[in-house]
Design a protein around this motif. Structure first.
Motif, PDB file in Angstrom:
ATOM      1  N   ASP A  70     -18.806  77.942  76.675  1.00  0.00           N
ATOM      2  CA  ASP A  70     -19.035  76.963  77.736  1.00  0.00           C
ATOM      3  C   ASP A  70     -20.483  77.030  78.207  1.00  0.00           C
ATOM      4  O   ASP A  70     -21.126  78.088  78.135  1.00  0.00           O
ATOM      5  CB  ASP A  70     -18.093  77.237  78.920  1.00  0.00           C
ATOM      6  N   ILE A  71     -20.987  75.894  78.681  1.00  0.00           N
ATOM      7  CA  ILE A  71     -22.289  75.830  79.356  1.00  0.00           C
ATOM      8  C   ILE A  71     -22.112  74.925  80.566  1.00  0.00           C
ATOM      9  O   ILE A  71     -21.692  73.777  80.430  1.00  0.00           O
ATOM     10  CB  ILE A  71     -23.406  75.256  78.447  1.00  0.00           C
ATOM     11  N   GLY A  84     -30.256  73.425  89.066  1.00  0.00           N
ATOM     12  CA  GLY A  84     -31.426  73.808  88.284  1.00  0.00           C
ATOM     13  C   GLY A  84     -31.229  74.992  87.361  1.00  0.00           C
ATOM     14  O   GLY A  84     -32.181  75.486  86.757  1.00  0.00           O
ATOM     15  N   TYR A  85     -30.002  75.481  87.254  1.00  0.00           N
ATOM     16  CA  TYR A  85     -29.692  76.594  86.363  1.00  0.00           C
ATOM     17  C   TYR A  85     -28.608  76.167  85.377  1.00  0.00           C
ATOM     18  O   TYR A  85     -27.776  75.304  85.676  1.00  0.00           O
ATOM     19  CB  TYR A  85     -29.186  77.814  87.143  1.00  0.00           C
ATOM     20  N   THR A 134     -27.636  83.394  82.431  1.00  0.00           N
ATOM     21  CA  THR A 134     -28.121  82.228  83.172  1.00  0.00           C
ATOM     22  C   THR A 134     -29.564  81.951  82.798  1.00  0.00           C
ATOM     23  O   THR A 134     -30.364  82.888  82.665  1.00  0.00           O
ATOM     24  CB  THR A 134     -28.036  82.497  84.694  1.00  0.00           C
ATOM     25  N   ILE A 135     -29.896  80.666  82.648  1.00  0.00           N
ATOM     26  CA  ILE A 135     -31.290  80.294  82.382  1.00  0.00           C
ATOM     27  C   ILE A 135     -31.742  79.255  83.401  1.00  0.00           C
ATOM     28  O   ILE A 135     -30.930  78.567  84.008  1.00  0.00           O
ATOM     29  CB  ILE A 135     -31.487  79.739  80.952  1.00  0.00           C
ATOM     30  N   THR A 137     -34.067  82.156  76.467  1.00  0.00           N
ATOM     31  CA  THR A 137     -34.471  83.293  77.295  1.00  0.00           C
ATOM     32  C   THR A 137     -33.837  83.151  78.668  1.00  0.00           C
ATOM     33  O   THR A 137     -34.013  82.129  79.343  1.00  0.00           O
ATOM     34  CB  THR A 137     -35.999  83.359  77.438  1.00  0.00           C
ATOM     35  N   ASP A 138     -33.089  84.173  79.091  1.00  0.00           N
ATOM     36  CA  ASP A 138     -32.408  84.076  80.384  1.00  0.00           C
ATOM     37  C   ASP A 138     -33.339  84.444  81.537  1.00  0.00           C
ATOM     38  O   ASP A 138     -34.511  84.782  81.324  1.00  0.00           O
ATOM     39  CB  ASP A 138     -31.110  84.898  80.382  1.00  0.00           C
TER      40      ASP A 138
END
Length: 197
Positions: free
Chosen positions: A129-130, A135-136, A151-152, A170-171
């Motif tokens: 899942d995403i 904003g994250y 989280t990114i 990159t997180d």
């Protein structure tokens, strides 16, 4: 309101510029030194790091209790131009291993262990899942090291395309994850990732 402690506007005396020292340091920084099997010995330390005994061009042996090991080309040429540096925050370069083949297999194994720790990049094999919010983006994935969540930032280079099919993520803590080939993902996984493609 006047500042406390001495006359306002007074600065401490400046240290006098030492041009000779500056030139010597510059020369040292610009000189490229190479490591091969004749002038260096790496060893494993008790703490799991690498130490180095390096013989400079004057024949003096410099001992380093611990060194940092960095790839110059981590993605395209991971075994060439390995930078060996001092472990402090300045990370001054000591010397460069042109190619891991230039040193013994035993010595190369020590450096590879350090490189594997520094460049630990799990491969994403499945996207569960995403979710995006405020904003994250919140990823729930399965990697070659198991399931993980990270989280990114939605902006700011969190997702970089290394090629048409290869992606580096990159997180927010600086950990990196890689999708080797997005075409191997299912249609459902691609839809979840669509925002970043």
């Amino acid at each position: 309101m006047r500042p406390t402690g001495g006359r306002p506007g007074r600065r401490p005396p400046m240290e006098e510029f030492d041009e000779a020292k500056f030139l010597e340091q510059s020369k040292d920084l610009l000189e490229l030194r190479y490591i091969d099997r004749t002038n260096a010995v790496f060893a494993r330390t008790e703490g799991g790091f690498a130490s180095l005994d390096y013989t400079d061009k004057e024949g003096k042996v410099q001992h380093y209790d611990r060194v940092g090991v960095y790839r110059t080309f981590p993605m395209s040429n991971p075994d060439i131009f390995i930078s060996i540096r001092e472990p402090d925050e300045k990370a001054r370069e000591i010397a460069v291993v042109k190619d891991l083949k230039d040193i013994s297999e035993e010595q190369a194994a020590i450096l590879r262990e350090q490189l594997d720790l520094r460049y630990f990049i799990p491969k994403i094999e499945k996207i569960i899942d995403i979710k995006s919010e405020h904003g994250y983006a919140y990823f729930d994935v399965v990697t070659d090291f198991g399931q993980c969540r990270f989280t990114i930032h939605m902006s700011g280079g969190g997702v970089i395309h290394l090629s048409d099919v290869r992606i580096m993520i990159t997180d927010i803590d600086g950990n990196r994850f890689e999708i080797i080939d997005v075409t191997k993902l299912s249609a459902g996984e691609l839809k979840k990732l669509d925002l970043f493609l």
